[in-house]
Design a protein around this motif. Structure first.
Motif, PDB file in Angstrom:
ATOM      1  N   ASN A   1     -10.634   0.656  -0.915  1.00 25.98           N
ATOM      2  CA  ASN A   1      -9.290   0.649  -1.498  1.00 25.98           C
ATOM      3  C   ASN A   1      -8.280   0.862  -0.361  1.00 25.98           C
ATOM      4  N   ILE A   2      -8.309  -0.073   0.579  1.00 26.89           N
ATOM      5  CA  ILE A   2      -7.569   0.063   1.843  1.00 26.89           C
ATOM      6  C   ILE A   2      -7.118  -1.322   2.328  1.00 26.89           C
TER       7      ILE A   2
ATOM      8  N   GLU B   1     -12.470   8.802  -0.006  1.00 27.08           N
ATOM      9  CA  GLU B   1     -12.794   8.067  -1.231  1.00 27.08           C
ATOM     10  C   GLU B   1     -12.278   6.628  -1.150  1.00 27.08           C
ATOM     11  N   ASN B   2     -11.028   6.472  -0.683  1.00 23.22           N
ATOM     12  CA  ASN B   2     -10.473   5.125  -0.574  1.00 23.22           C
ATOM     13  C   ASN B   2     -11.208   4.289   0.469  1.00 23.22           C
TER      14      ASN B   2
ATOM     15  N   THR C   1      -2.117   9.326  -0.816  1.00 27.04           N
ATOM     16  CA  THR C   1      -2.673   8.308   0.078  1.00 27.04           C
ATOM     17  C   THR C   1      -1.753   7.088   0.185  1.00 27.04           C
TER      18      THR C   1
ATOM     19  N   LYS D   1     -14.450   3.174  -1.159  1.00 30.33           N
ATOM     20  CA  LYS D   1     -14.279   2.150  -2.210  1.00 30.33           C
ATOM     21  C   LYS D   1     -13.575   0.902  -1.714  1.00 30.33           C
TER      22      LYS D   1
ATOM     23  N   TRP E   1       0.836  -1.218   0.000  1.00 30.63           N
ATOM     24  CA  TRP E   1       0.000   0.000   0.000  1.00 30.63           C
ATOM     25  C   TRP E   1       0.859   1.252   0.000  1.00 30.63           C
TER      26      TRP E   1
END
Ligand code: AKG
Ligand code: FE2
Length: 322
Positions: A116-117, A110-111, A83, A114, A76
């Protein structure tokens, strides 16, 4: 005697949000304006983020950094300055030296939305959502007060902070091998001296924090004492720029431990409140001091004057990761 006992402490203004009853909004506006102008840092007390929620976000950060393998963290990796995960020494907040002794994770709304983490974040998604929502509500109270104080509509500033550029950041500063020796100051630092980029920063630290955060006031470094469960607010560069220097974006840093009592893992959670990408940062309100503004332009924006909040942020991030 502890090495740091000689360092002066600075009594930041303390704003107790519960002490302004109905009809006392003017006093809150006055107090926020005064703190924003000088020293640009203040404690907010009796806000709506509970002790349990603050304990929980600190514990979450601790568990993420402790229990996640380097390999997993690197998946990540933050490659844009925005981010994701930053490793030890990746960031150089002062623009000088060997890089800051901290690791961190920058999270956007936003992440989060979604997924996205990392998996650890997905498991706590509901809590993280709630925490961000509450931070935004508290930030809006402050933004309303500042808008009124600037002679603008109460929602002027909040309407320009939808949250698209806000970032919740988890930071871990590990212990160091050798504490700093006052006679031979180390070149290492946990967070190099800097001012924040956005409009407001809301900082959460453990109630058991051993210290290290300092503010630079009139060329002197002062320790910021931790008052458990308060939020430490500070003004950032965008708001300083936007108000032509009326509000002050004060330089601060985090020192490496100065004695054994400070030499432990430190976790801190800043929530960066940043204006939306397309917001035009032309000076607002009245009363900004044009000579102060020119000095700010020269010192912080040698490449020229940014026009939008997006350009402003990019120009500040570039100096941190170059
Ligand atoms: O960890 C702290 O106490 C402050 C961190 C900070 O200043 C930042 O991340 O901008
Ligand atoms: Fe900062």
């Amino acid at each position: 005697m502890a090495a740091n006992s000689a360092t002066p402490k600075f009594d930041l203004p303390l704003i107790d949000i519960s002490s302004y009853g109905q009809g006392q909004e003017d006093r809150l506006v006055e107090d926020l304006m005064a703190a924003g102008k000088w020293p640009g840092f203040f404690y907010l007390v009796n806000h709506e983020i509970s002790h349990d929620e603050i304990d929980k976000i600190i514990n979450f950060a601790q568990s993420y950094f402790k229990n996640t393998s380097s390999k997993e963290k690197m998946k990540w990796k933050n490659s844009s300055g925005d981010t994701g995960y930053t490793d030890l020494r990746d960031e150089k907040l002062s623009g000088l030296g060997n890089g800051d002794l901290k690791e961190s994770y920058y999270l956007s709304e936003e992440n989060l939305k979604k997924n996205n983490i990392p998996a650890e974040f997905v498991a706590e998604k509901q809590f993280l959502d709630l925490f961000v929502t509450k931070c935004k509500r508290v930030a809006n109270t402050v933004l309303h007060g500042l808008s009124v104080g600037l002679g603008l509509q109460p929602d002027f500033l909040s309407s320009k902070h939808s949250g698209e550029r806000n970032r919740l950041r988890l930071i871990h500063y590990p212990p160091v091998e050798a504490v700093s020796d006052p006679d031979h100051p180390s070149l290492d630092i946990r967070a190099g001296q800097h001012s924040d980029y956005g409009s407001l920063t809301m900082l959460f630290v453990s109630p058991k924090d051993k210290g290290g955060l300092q503010v630079l006031i009139d060329n002197t470094w002062f320790d910021v004492p931790i008052i458990p469960y308060t939020i430490i607010f500070n003004i950032g560069d965008a708001l300083e720029f936007w108000t032509a220097g009326m509000f002050r974006s004060t330089v601060h840093r985090v020192l490496i431990p100065r004695d054994d009592s400070e030499n432990r893992d430190r976790y801190s959670i800043p929530f960066f409140v940043q204006p939306d990408t397309d917001v035009i940062l032309s000076p607002i309100g009245s009363g900004g001091d044009i000579s102060k503004f020119e000095r700010i332009l020269k010192e912080k924006y040698p490449g020229g004057m940014p026009t939008t909040a997006g350009e402003h942020l990019q120009s500040r991030i570039r100096t941190t990761y170059s």
